[in-house]
Design a protein around this motif. Structure first.
Motif, short mmCIF file in Angstrom:
data_model
loop_
_atom_site.label_atom_id
_atom_site.label_comp_id
_atom_site.label_asym_id
_atom_site.label_seq_id
_atom_site.Cartn_x
_atom_site.Cartn_y
_atom_site.Cartn_z
N GLU A 198 -21.49 -82.06 21.71
CA GLU A 198 -21.96 -81.70 23.05
C GLU A 198 -20.79 -81.66 24.03
N ASP A 225 -17.62 -87.94 27.16
CA ASP A 225 -17.54 -89.08 26.23
C ASP A 225 -17.52 -88.64 24.76
N HIS A 226 -17.77 -87.35 24.51
CA HIS A 226 -17.78 -86.84 23.13
C HIS A 226 -16.56 -85.97 22.82
N ASP A 230 -26.43 -86.98 21.34
CA ASP A 230 -27.23 -87.58 22.41
C ASP A 230 -28.68 -87.11 22.44
N HIS A 282 -25.43 -92.71 21.19
CA HIS A 282 -25.10 -93.99 21.84
C HIS A 282 -26.02 -95.08 21.28
#
Ligand SMILES: [Zn+2]
Length: 297
Positions: free
Chosen positions: A67, A71-72, A180, A217
């Motif tokens: 994605e 954070d990815h 996610d 997560h």
């Protein structure tokens, strides 16, 4: 050669992940013909360390990103030269693109003083970073299957959390990496979402024959968690739809519809709780009112 101390949890004989870092759950799969990485650590020294550890198992053949959120993918920079980066078109078009709500490069840097102070010397400045952030060179729409050694990687387009969302199903390991589409036991971020698509994607994941579900997560879980995620999405949507039906304004809805007590925010991002509750409610309100909810329906 230096001894590499493992930072990863071994989930199956060939599947490694870590669920304890600030950022997503970066992972890799070892095959008879090299390694496939799925998402990279956001924290620079962790990205460097995971790359080094992955490379002790063989050459990195592919880096699959699930994605476009920081954070990815921010850690991709530290994987330059390590395998072919593969991503969905919907990710490629949004790769680290600032929005009015979030400047992803600034957000990545924000984490460093507290969570990765040793990274100061390896973090690029903005211009250097954007000159080559290590975006995808294999970019596709729909689904894609990669065959690496004795393993199959079914890249399933599972939009909802973001338009370019992927899940990676590895049938030989009976594992799915959902990105996610699943937030396990932590807050769900809805601001870039399409909840109806997300629910369809959860059904797609539910059909898979897998034993292990590695979420974007939170802790490693099983397919059972699909139901928990589904129920939470429906609850958010129903609560905002009810607010709209009562004629609550956007601000009133933001103030009164919140699920902050339900789950903590994933590691190191507790300070984002207000941001999540506000933007989740606001984005659902915007989408539902645009669809005509609350106007005599
Ligand atoms: Zn994430």
């Amino acid at each position: 050669m230096d001894q590499v101390v493992s930072m990863m949890e071994r989930v199956t004989p060939n599947v490694f992940t870590t669920t304890r870092l600030r950022g997503c759950n970066p992972s890799f799969v070892t095959t008879s013909d090299g390694v496939v990485v799925i998402d990279t650590p956001q924290l620079p020294t962790r990205a460097v360390a995971m790359r080094r550890e992955a490379e002790t198992h063989g050459v990195i053949r592919y880096l699959i990103t699930t994605e476009p959120h920081v954070d990815h993918i921010f850690g991709n920079y530290f994987f330059r030269g390590a395998g072919t980066v593969v991503e969905h078109r919907g990710l490629f078009d949004n790769f680290m693109v600032p929005t009015p709500d979030l400047d992803p490069f600034a957000y990545a840097l924000e984490a460093i003083p507290t969570y990765d102070p040793d990274a100061a010397s390896i973090v690029p400045d903005r211009e250097t970073y954007y000159a080559d952030p290590n975006k995808g060179t294999v970019v596709f729409t729909g689904d894609l299957t990669l065959r690496v050694g004795d393993h199959t990687f079914n890249l399933l387009h599972t939009p909802g959390h973001t338009p370019g969302q992927l899940a990676v199903h590895v049938p030989e390991e009976r594992v799915v990496f959902t990105g996610d589409t699943i937030f396990c036991e932590c807050q769900t971020w809805l601001m870039t979402s399409n909840v109806d698509q997300w629910l369809e994607s959860l059904e797609r994941i539910r059909q898979l024959d897998v034993e292990v579900l590695i979420p974007g997560h939170g802790p490693v879980t099983t397919l059972k968690y699909v139901e928990t995620q589904r129920a939470f999405l429906l609850e958010w949507k129903a609560a905002v739809a009810a607010a709209v039906a009562k004629g609550w304004s956007r601000d009133e809805t933001i103030a009164r519809v919140r699920f902050d007590e339900r789950y903590p925010v994933d590691i190191g991002q507790g300070y984002m709780m207000e941001h999540i509750q506000t933007l989740n409610a606001a984005s659902l309100w915007d989408k539902l009112t645009a669809l005509g909810y609350g106007k005599g329906r």
